[in-house]
Every structure is written in structure tokens, then in C-alpha cells.
Design an enzyme around this catalytic site. Structure first.
Site, PDB file in Angstrom:
ATOM      1  N   PRO A   1       0.617  -1.177   0.236  1.00  0.00           N
ATOM      2  CA  PRO A   1      -0.393  -0.397  -0.118  1.00  0.00           C
ATOM      3  C   PRO A   1       0.701   1.227   0.163  1.00  0.00           C
ATOM      4  CG  PRO A   1      -0.121  -0.415   2.164  1.00  0.00           C
ATOM      5  CD  PRO A   1       0.727  -2.221   1.471  1.00  0.00           C
ATOM      6  N   ASN A   2       0.168   2.526  -0.416  1.00  0.00           N
ATOM      7  CA  ASN A   2       1.214   3.595  -0.410  1.00  0.00           C
ATOM      8  C   ASN A   2       0.681   4.323   1.137  1.00  0.00           C
ATOM      9  OD1 ASN A   2      -1.903   4.807  -0.813  1.00  0.00           O
ATOM     10  ND2 ASN A   2      -1.294   5.676  -2.508  1.00  0.00           N
TER      11      ASN A   2
ATOM     12  N   ASP B   1       2.972   1.327  -9.302  1.00  0.00           N
ATOM     13  CA  ASP B   1       2.540  -0.319 -10.114  1.00  0.00           C
ATOM     14  C   ASP B   1       4.081  -0.106 -11.176  1.00  0.00           C
ATOM     15  OD1 ASP B   1       0.488   0.010  -9.676  1.00  0.00           O
ATOM     16  OD2 ASP B   1       0.015   1.218 -11.828  1.00  0.00           O
TER      17      ASP B   1
HETATM   18  N1  LIG Z   1       8.041  12.551  -5.945  1.00  0.00           N
HETATM   19  C1  LIG Z   1       8.056  11.214  -5.921  1.00  0.00           C
HETATM   20  N2  LIG Z   1      10.487  11.463  -6.490  1.00  0.00           N
HETATM   21  C2  LIG Z   1      11.020  10.413  -6.908  1.00  0.00           C
HETATM   22  N3  LIG Z   1      10.187   9.361  -6.216  1.00  0.00           N
HETATM   23  C3  LIG Z   1       8.941   8.684  -6.562  1.00  0.00           C
HETATM   24  C4  LIG Z   1       8.090  10.213  -6.345  1.00  0.00           C
HETATM   25  N4  LIG Z   1       6.689   9.715  -6.549  1.00  0.00           N
HETATM   26  C5  LIG Z   1       6.940   7.989  -6.331  1.00  0.00           C
HETATM   27  N5  LIG Z   1       8.030   7.650  -6.586  1.00  0.00           N
HETATM   28  C6  LIG Z   1       8.787   6.757  -6.330  1.00  0.00           C
HETATM   29  O1  LIG Z   1       7.566   5.352  -6.780  1.00  0.00           O
HETATM   30  C7  LIG Z   1       7.372   4.835  -5.841  1.00  0.00           C
HETATM   31  C8  LIG Z   1       6.072   4.573  -5.934  1.00  0.00           C
HETATM   32  O2  LIG Z   1       5.475   5.541  -5.108  1.00  0.00           O
HETATM   33  P1  LIG Z   1       4.417   5.624  -4.617  1.00  0.00           P
HETATM   34  O3  LIG Z   1       4.191   6.243  -2.838  1.00  0.00           O
HETATM   35  O4  LIG Z   1       3.581   7.230  -4.886  1.00  0.00           O
HETATM   36  O5  LIG Z   1       2.943   5.062  -4.734  1.00  0.00           O
HETATM   37  P2  LIG Z   1       1.162   4.805  -5.650  1.00  0.00           P
HETATM   38  O6  LIG Z   1       0.766   5.448  -4.437  1.00  0.00           O
HETATM   39  O7  LIG Z   1       1.300   4.089  -5.231  1.00  0.00           O
HETATM   40  O8  LIG Z   1       1.118   4.879  -6.269  1.00  0.00           O
HETATM   41  P3  LIG Z   1       0.403   4.812  -7.870  1.00  0.00           P
HETATM   42  O9  LIG Z   1      -0.842   6.027  -7.821  1.00  0.00           O
HETATM   43  O10 LIG Z   1       1.271   4.060  -9.201  1.00  0.00           O
HETATM   44  O11 LIG Z   1      -0.742   3.205  -7.111  1.00  0.00           O
HETATM   45  C9  LIG Z   1       7.965   5.633  -4.293  1.00  0.00           C
HETATM   46  O12 LIG Z   1       8.175   4.160  -2.942  1.00  0.00           O
HETATM   47  C10 LIG Z   1       9.187   5.689  -5.146  1.00  0.00           C
HETATM   48  O13 LIG Z   1      10.508   4.994  -5.759  1.00  0.00           O
HETATM   49 MG   LIG Z   2      -0.370   1.803  -5.924  1.00  0.00          MG
END
Ligand SMILES: Nc1ncnc2c1ncn2[C@@H]1O[C@H](COP(=O)(O)OP(=O)(O)OP(=O)(O)O)[C@@H](O)[C@H]1O
Ligand SMILES: [Mg+2]
Length: 311
Positions: A184-185, A253
Site C-alpha cells: 500500500p501507499n 505499479d
Molecule cells: N516525487 C517522487 N520522487 C521520487 N520518487 C518517487 C516520487 N513519487 C513516487 N516515487 C517512487 O515511486 C514509488 C511509489 O510511489 P507512491 O508511493 O506514490 O506509489 P502509489 O501511491 O502506490 O502509486 P500508484 O498511483 O502508481 O499506485 C516510491 O517508492 C518512489 O520510489
Molecule cells: Mg499504488
């Protein structure tokens, strides 16, 4: 082989406008159609990084045909289950002036009981048996909310490692089957655990809590701060270098793809989380719905900092 299952794929239509004016007629300066859906994205990134994968899920109608055609052009293997309904189309508008990206998502077509059965039979009889199966994204109307729980129980009983990357009620119900990995994020983890995760300590506590509930690997991604990941033996803090972000669409992803790919190749948790963060961050270097490029992952990889935290 890494199988991915996308219950609710989409044909993403992405337009770029110079200056979006509401209530006016606007012109786009670029238009792209991309296959969308979290599991499909994972398969695309596994392919880009040289891994073996097949994308499963539901597709139907004109959008479904187009989605299959585009995946074929991109050399991403897929074996979808056909449905009567029309695969959804999501819209993404990038406004160059405001640097804002607006997403308009569709709920997806109604899935009939027989169609769901066809998909589950198919993914339970993949030959040769995949090492990992990744379940990602939302679930379309007509599919029971505890579908991931049921499918993951079956997947695990077949000796396949189950990975779940979803949100809301689908994640909550799915974790009851103790998937091997979840990612999860921070927002999704907060909703799952019902607590606020404000500090790094909160997130460390959260991954430990998830692991002690019976899930083998818990990774909480935190955008530009990378991710905190744990298994039964360690907690790692994994941080990417500063980069010029173009678009974060598909970053999560991409990180799931990197994580699972490295683990499927026998890599350690440390190596896998390094590839996960490099792939996620590489995805932010490309515009719109485009995912990561292998060359970017390669130069980022040695710059990702991995710190082992006291357990
Ligand atoms: N602003 C940023 N700068 C650098 N790396 C980033 C940034 N945003 C995301 N990442 C990279 O992408 C990974 C996943 O990001 P995030 O936590 O936003 O995932 P998510 O919310 O699950 O995304 P998604 O919308 O694709 O499901 C992070 O662990 C990091 O490695
Ligand atoms: Mg995600």
C-alpha cells in the site's frame, strides 16, 4: 513467471493541453492511448526489465480489442478473459500551464458470475505454474468485494506467491487471506490499519504490525521518500535520489514490478526493495501514463539508499 491479474483494466486516453480553460473549447497538443490498469502496468514494467510475465484479467468490446492490440504492439504477453461488457476508458488531462494532471475514471463494466468463474478457472490452471501472482487495482461492479480474499486463498493453496496491491475495501478484505506481499501507499495503509501514519516511526510500526499479522512482506511506499519495507527478520528504509518529476502515474505499479521481479529471481529483500524504488522513481521521469525505462532504472539503482533499521 510472474502472472498479473487486472480485474478492471482500462484504455487510458491522455491529452496534453497548453492552458486548460473550463467552459471553453480547448485543443490538445498531444494525444496518447495507453493500456491502463495496475496489474497490466506491473506486467509492462516486468517486460521492460527483461522478466517473464503474462497479464490476465477481463477485457471486452472495442476498448478491450484496442487494449489487446496495443499490448501486442508492446510485446507484453496477455491471456485475457472476454466479457460481454465494454472495457472502461479513463481520461487524463495534463495542463502544461498549471502543471496539473486531472484524471477522470470510469467504474468499469458489470461482470457476470459466469465470466468471473471463467477467469478464476483460467488463473488457477496456468501451466507451467507461475512463481508469483500479482492482484492489483480496483474491482468492477458485479464482483464480490471479498474476491481477492477468495482468489488469494486458492493461489496460496496452489503454492503460488500472492501479491496484493489494491485499496479501500478490496485491500481490507484481501488481507484476510494473508497474501505473501502487500504494497500500500501511506494513504492506503492508513485506511487499512485505521490509524494515522504521520511520522517515519508510525510507518515502521505499521509495516511491523502488518508482518506480525501473518503477511510475509509489507512495503509501504511513500512517494519521493521511497518506501519502508519489512519481513519477519528486518525493516529497511529505502530512499531514492532527488529527481525532476514529470508524472507519478504508475510509479507504485512500477515499484511492485521491481520488487516482485527481483524476489522471483531469488534476490534478497534488500536487492528487491532497491529495484522497487529505482523502478518507481524511474516511472516519475516519464510523462503522462508512460511507465519506467530500463536505462533510467539502471542509473538510479546504485543511487538508491538502503538503510537497515533496528527491528
Ligand atoms: N516525487 C517522487 N520522487 C521520487 N520518487 C518517487 C516520487 N513519487 C513516487 N516515487 C517512487 O515511486 C514509488 C511509489 O510511489 P507512491 O508511493 O506514490 O506509489 P502509489 O501511491 O502506490 O502509486 P500508484 O498511483 O502508481 O499506485 C516510491 O517508492 C518512489 O520510489
Ligand atoms: Mg499504488
Amino acid at each position: 513467471m510472474i502472472a498479473t491479474v487486472t480485474m478492471n483494466p482500462s484504455l487510458d486516453q491522455h491529452v496534453v493541453v497548453v492552458n486548460l480553460v473550463l467552459d471553453e473549447s480547448n485543443r490538445w497538443i498531444s494525444y496518447r492511448r495507453e493500456p491502463g490498469g495496475k496489474g497490466i502496468n506491473v506486467s509492462r514494467v516486468v517486460c521492460e526489465l527483461g522478466g517473464d510475465t503474462t497479464a490476465y484479467g477481463f477485457v471486452g468490446g472495442f476498448h478491450g480489442d484496442l487494449l489487446k492490440t496495443i499490448l501486442k504492439q508492446k510485446n507484453v504477453p496477455c491471456d485475457f478473459t472476454s466479457i460481454k461488457g465494454e472495457t472502461r476508458s479513463n481520461f487524463i488531462i495534463t495542463d502544461l500551464k498549471s502543471h496539473r494532471q486531472t484524471r477522470i475514471s470510469a467504474p468499469g463494466p458489470e461482470i457476470a458470475d459466469g465470466e468471473l468463474k471463467k477467469l478464476t478457472v483460467k488463473i488457477n490452471s496456468i501451466k507451467p505454474k507461475p512463481k508469483y501472482m500479482v492482484f492489483a487495482g480496483s474491482v468492477p461492479p458485479g464482483v464480490p468485494v471479498d474476491i481477492y480474499k477468495k482468489i488469494i486463498e486458492k493461489t496460496k493453496s496452489l503454492g503460488i506467491m500472492a501479491v496484493l496491491d489494491s485499496a479501500d475495501q478490496w485491500l481490507k478484505e484481501g488481507v484476510a487471506a494473508n497474501p505473501d506481499i502487500i504494497k500500500p501507499n501511506v494513504r492506503e495503509a492508513q485506511a487499512l490499519l485505521g490509524v494515522e501514519l504521520k511520522t517515519e516511526e508510525d510507518i515502521i510500526y505499521a509495516v511491523k504490525t502488518i508482518v506480525s499479522s501473518g503477511i510475509k512482506v509489507a512495503a509501504i511506499s511513500r512517494g519521493r521518500d521511497g518506501m519502508i519495507i519489512a519481513d519477519k527478520t528486518m525493516v529497511l528504509k529505502v530512499v531514492p535520489p532527488d529527481v525532476q518529476v514529470m508524472s507519478t502515474v504508475g510509479a507504485g505499479d512500477s515499484s511492485v514490478a521491481g520488487l516482485v521481479l527481483k524476489l522471483s529471481q531469488g534476490g534478497s529483500l534488500e536487492e528487491a526493495s532497491r529495484l522497487a524504488v529505482a523502478a518507481g522513481t524511474a516511472a516519475t521521469l516519464t510523462s503522462g501514463t508512460e511507465l519506467c525505462h530500463k536505462a533510467d532504472v539502471e542509473w538510479l539503482l546504485p543511487q538508491v539508499m538502503v538503510e537497515k533499521l533496528l527491528f
